[in-house]
Enzyme design. Structure first.
Site, PDB file in Angstrom:
ATOM      1  N   LYS A  33      38.106  10.425 -28.940  1.00 51.77           N
ATOM      2  CA  LYS A  33      37.439   9.772 -30.083  1.00 51.77           C
ATOM      3  C   LYS A  33      36.178   9.030 -29.646  1.00 51.77           C
ATOM      4  O   LYS A  33      35.150   9.096 -30.314  1.00 51.77           O
ATOM      5  CB  LYS A  33      38.434   8.819 -30.732  1.00 51.77           C
ATOM      6  CG  LYS A  33      38.027   8.307 -32.095  1.00 51.77           C
ATOM      7  CD  LYS A  33      39.197   7.640 -32.783  1.00 51.77           C
ATOM      8  CE  LYS A  33      39.656   6.501 -32.064  1.00 51.77           C
ATOM      9  NZ  LYS A  33      40.559   5.720 -31.759  1.00 51.77           N
ATOM     10  N   ARG A 108      42.932  -0.563 -40.098  1.00 52.22           N
ATOM     11  CA  ARG A 108      44.217  -0.207 -39.498  1.00 52.22           C
ATOM     12  C   ARG A 108      45.353  -0.245 -40.517  1.00 52.22           C
ATOM     13  O   ARG A 108      46.416   0.323 -40.282  1.00 52.22           O
ATOM     14  CB  ARG A 108      44.559  -1.175 -38.362  1.00 52.22           C
ATOM     15  CG  ARG A 108      43.750  -1.013 -37.105  1.00 52.22           C
ATOM     16  CD  ARG A 108      44.297  -1.910 -36.017  1.00 52.22           C
ATOM     17  NE  ARG A 108      43.471  -1.882 -34.821  1.00 52.22           N
ATOM     18  CZ  ARG A 108      43.588  -0.996 -33.845  1.00 52.22           C
ATOM     19  NH1 ARG A 108      44.517  -0.061 -33.933  1.00 52.22           N
ATOM     20  NH2 ARG A 108      42.809  -1.034 -32.793  1.00 52.22           N
ATOM     21  N   ARG A 148      45.851  11.756 -15.626  1.00 52.02           N
ATOM     22  CA  ARG A 148      44.667  11.032 -15.148  1.00 52.02           C
ATOM     23  C   ARG A 148      44.913  10.399 -13.784  1.00 52.02           C
ATOM     24  O   ARG A 148      45.937   9.774 -13.542  1.00 52.02           O
ATOM     25  CB  ARG A 148      44.289   9.916 -16.123  1.00 52.02           C
ATOM     26  CG  ARG A 148      43.630  10.354 -17.396  1.00 52.02           C
ATOM     27  CD  ARG A 148      43.433   9.141 -18.295  1.00 52.02           C
ATOM     28  NE  ARG A 148      42.831   9.478 -19.569  1.00 52.02           N
ATOM     29  CZ  ARG A 148      42.818   8.657 -20.613  1.00 52.02           C
ATOM     30  NH1 ARG A 148      43.375   7.454 -20.525  1.00 52.02           N
ATOM     31  NH2 ARG A 148      42.261   9.026 -21.747  1.00 52.02           N
ATOM     32  N   ARG A 180      46.713   4.706 -13.369  1.00 49.33           N
ATOM     33  CA  ARG A 180      46.752   3.390 -13.981  1.00 49.33           C
ATOM     34  C   ARG A 180      48.079   3.195 -14.717  1.00 49.33           C
ATOM     35  O   ARG A 180      48.621   4.156 -15.282  1.00 49.33           O
ATOM     36  CB  ARG A 180      45.578   3.225 -14.959  1.00 49.33           C
ATOM     37  CG  ARG A 180      44.216   3.251 -14.272  1.00 49.33           C
ATOM     38  CD  ARG A 180      43.084   3.189 -15.274  1.00 49.33           C
ATOM     39  NE  ARG A 180      43.086   4.359 -16.163  1.00 49.33           N
ATOM     40  CZ  ARG A 180      42.092   4.650 -17.003  1.00 49.33           C
ATOM     41  NH1 ARG A 180      41.045   3.851 -17.095  1.00 49.33           N
ATOM     42  NH2 ARG A 180      42.162   5.721 -17.765  1.00 49.33           N
ATOM     43  N   ARG A 191      52.490   3.961 -27.386  1.00 42.48           N
ATOM     44  CA  ARG A 191      51.182   3.956 -28.056  1.00 42.48           C
ATOM     45  C   ARG A 191      51.138   4.979 -29.188  1.00 42.48           C
ATOM     46  O   ARG A 191      50.551   4.726 -30.239  1.00 42.48           O
ATOM     47  CB  ARG A 191      50.061   4.239 -27.045  1.00 42.48           C
ATOM     48  CG  ARG A 191      49.808   3.114 -26.057  1.00 42.48           C
ATOM     49  CD  ARG A 191      48.752   3.488 -25.052  1.00 42.48           C
ATOM     50  NE  ARG A 191      47.432   3.575 -25.671  1.00 42.48           N
ATOM     51  CZ  ARG A 191      46.378   4.136 -25.062  1.00 42.48           C
ATOM     52  NH1 ARG A 191      46.491   4.677 -23.860  1.00 42.48           N
ATOM     53  NH2 ARG A 191      45.211   4.171 -25.678  1.00 42.48           N
TER      54      ARG A 191
END
Length: 241
Positions: A33, A108, A148, A180, A191
């Site tokens: 995004k 939101r 990642r 991470r 999430r």
């Protein structure tokens, strides 16, 4: 209710004469995004409006709204919709928003969405918000996030799509790559749950008004941009008829 992904032409170049208006880009963690927001900003010369950035700027500047927000943050309390709305209202008064803007992290909730609709409809010569959702299949998103790896110098890799030549080692300086904590599968799952719970009512709000479209995000960056631009132009044409 499932929204079908609309196919786009191969090319949909941005037109400086096209008025994009307010654009809400939606997308789960890892869909790209932020990258697509930057592409729209460059194409149309419009700003990205992030509620996080607005909040930090108000707190740093010590504005009345910022001080009120800081008191809540210091107490560990969520900043209210009303306070966020007031900050957004102030930001929308700035001249760089006249041709349009890209919304990030707002609205939101349904309350924020209905407030924003009313705010924009009350302003003269202001287009309504159109919402575009970038969609990528769940397992692909999971690989993007959990794959990642990053070097101490900030070089990015992905063990699935962009692996280093030697596993766990940076190609450039030989340093050890790390994952991470936020890129773990457990964090990703939570999430996603939060994203879906928050976003579903907002999506339905704009879908019912004919101001929502889905774009396939599982393609090269440039093709996704083409899809977003095409969707934006279709939505604007439909809303102006």
């Amino acid at each position: 209710m499932t929204t079908s992904i609309v196919s786009e032409p191969e090319t949909a170049p941005a037109d400086k004469n096209f008025l994009p208006g307010p654009v809400l880009l939606l997308g789960a963690p890892g869909v790209g995004k932020g990258t697509q927001a930057k592409a729209l900003m460059a194409a149309y010369g419009i700003p990205q409006i992030s509620t996080g950035d607005i909040l930090r700027a108000n707190i740093k500047s010590g504005t009345e709204l910022g001080n009120a927000a800081k008191a809540l943050v210091d107490q560990g309390t969520l900043v209210s919709d009303d306070l966020v709305n007031q900050m957004v209202a102030d930001r929308l008064k700035q001249p760089d928003t006249q041709r349009g803007f890209i919304l990030d992290g707002f609205p939101r909730t349904i309350n924020q969405a209905t407030w924003l609709d009313a705010q924009l409809s009350a302003a003269s010569n202001t287009l309504p918000v159109v919402a575009i959702s970038i969609v990528v299949e769940y397992q692909q998103l999971l690989r993007r996030i959990t794959g990642r790896r990053i070097s101490p110098a900030g070089r990015d890799y992905n063990i699935y799509s962009k692996p280093p030549r030697v596993a766990g080692i940076c190609d450039v300086d030989g340093s050890t790559l790390i994952q991470r904590p936020d890129d773990s599968e457990a964090v990703f799952v939570e999430r996603m749950k939060t994203f879906e719970a928050q976003t579903a009512p907002v999506i339905e709000h704009y879908r019912k008004q004919g101001r929502f479209e889905v774009v396939n995000g599982d393609r090269p960056v440039e093709e996704v941009t083409v899809g977003i631009v095409s969707a934006l132009k279709r939505l604007r044409n439909d809303s102006n008829q």
